[in-house]
Structure formats: C-alpha cells, structure tokens
Design a protein around this motif. Structure first.
Motif, PDB file in Angstrom:
ATOM      1  N   ARG A   1       0.846  -1.189   0.000  1.00  8.20           N
ATOM      2  CA  ARG A   1       0.000   0.000   0.000  1.00  8.20           C
ATOM      3  C   ARG A   1       0.880   1.237   0.000  1.00  8.20           C
ATOM      4  N   TRP A   2       0.643   2.112  -0.968  1.00  6.51           N
ATOM      5  CA  TRP A   2       1.472   3.309  -1.126  1.00  6.51           C
ATOM      6  C   TRP A   2       1.396   4.187   0.110  1.00  6.51           C
ATOM      7  N   GLU A   3       2.541   4.757   0.466  1.00  2.00           N
ATOM      8  CA  GLU A   3       2.641   5.728   1.545  1.00  2.00           C
ATOM      9  C   GLU A   3       3.610   6.819   1.114  1.00  2.00           C
TER      10      GLU A   3
ATOM     11  N   ASN B   1       4.072   4.772 -12.409  1.00  2.00           N
ATOM     12  CA  ASN B   1       2.664   5.122 -12.374  1.00  2.00           C
ATOM     13  C   ASN B   1       2.160   5.207 -10.934  1.00  2.00           C
ATOM     14  N   ILE B   2       2.557   4.257 -10.105  1.00  2.00           N
ATOM     15  CA  ILE B   2       2.153   4.272  -8.691  1.00  2.00           C
ATOM     16  C   ILE B   2       2.718   5.510  -7.997  1.00  2.00           C
ATOM     17  N   MET B   3       3.921   5.914  -8.365  1.00  2.00           N
ATOM     18  CA  MET B   3       4.539   7.097  -7.767  1.00  2.00           C
ATOM     19  C   MET B   3       3.701   8.349  -8.034  1.00  2.00           C
ATOM     20  N   VAL B   4       3.098   8.421  -9.216  1.00  2.00           N
ATOM     21  CA  VAL B   4       2.311   9.587  -9.610  1.00  2.00           C
ATOM     22  C   VAL B   4       0.871   9.496  -9.106  1.00  2.00           C
ATOM     23  N   ARG B   5       0.275   8.332  -9.261  1.00  2.00           N
ATOM     24  CA  ARG B   5      -1.152   8.179  -8.954  1.00  2.00           C
ATOM     25  C   ARG B   5      -1.440   7.642  -7.555  1.00  2.00           C
ATOM     26  N   HIS B   6      -0.390   7.238  -6.864  1.00  2.00           N
ATOM     27  CA  HIS B   6      -0.523   6.711  -5.498  1.00  2.00           C
ATOM     28  C   HIS B   6      -1.480   5.523  -5.444  1.00  2.00           C
ATOM     29  N   GLY B   7      -1.275   4.621  -6.390  1.00  2.00           N
ATOM     30  CA  GLY B   7      -2.094   3.416  -6.436  1.00  2.00           C
ATOM     31  C   GLY B   7      -1.963   2.595  -5.174  1.00  2.00           C
ATOM     32  N   PHE B   8      -3.039   2.007  -4.764  1.00  2.00           N
ATOM     33  CA  PHE B   8      -3.089   1.175  -3.565  1.00  2.00           C
ATOM     34  C   PHE B   8      -2.739   1.962  -2.298  1.00  2.00           C
TER      35      PHE B   8
END
Length: 76
Positions: free
Chosen positions: A10-12, A28-35
């Motif tokens: 889970r992104w924090e 992508n997760i870094m930008v959109r904060h997925g999860f």
C-alpha cells in the motif's frame, strides 16, 4: 479450501523516492498513489476481508505475490 491473501504494497508518502530505476508500473504508482493506505484501492473489500485463521502474506512491492515475500520457499 486453503485461501491465501497476497496484498500489494500500500502506497505511503516517501515510497519509491530513492529508487533510481523504477519500472513503468512503479512510476505510475509514484504519480497516482495506487493502492494508497486507507483508500478504496488500499483496503480489502468488506466482502473479501481475511477471516480468522486465513493466511495473509506480507505486502509485496512488485508484480509477483511470491517473489520477495514470506511465501517464497526457503532454499534447501
């Protein structure tokens, strides 16, 4: 039937900031904060939460729920 839960990391805030070679999914997760923790994508759906006694693996960072988790078999 044995059920295993293998949640994604889970992104924090601070995640990935020091990574020099993230893959496209990680960027992508870094930008959109997925999860993200405590968000719709970062929690189990109420109908599918683990029940007492079911196996929940440590959160994994990449695309595999087995590589680098506590589900990885130990070398013999």
């Amino acid at each position: 039937m044995l059920v295993l839960f293998v949640p994604h990391r889970r992104w924090e805030p601070g995640d990935h900031e020091s990574w020099t070679h993230p893959n496209p999914t990680q960027r992508n997760i870094m930008v959109r904060h997925g999860f993200a923790r405590d968000t719709w994508g970062g929690e189990f759906h109420p109908d599918f939460r683990p029940r007492p006694g079911e196996v929940v693996a440590h959160e994994h960072w990449a695309q595999s729920g087995f590589a680098n988790t506590d589900l990885t078999p130990s070398p013999r």
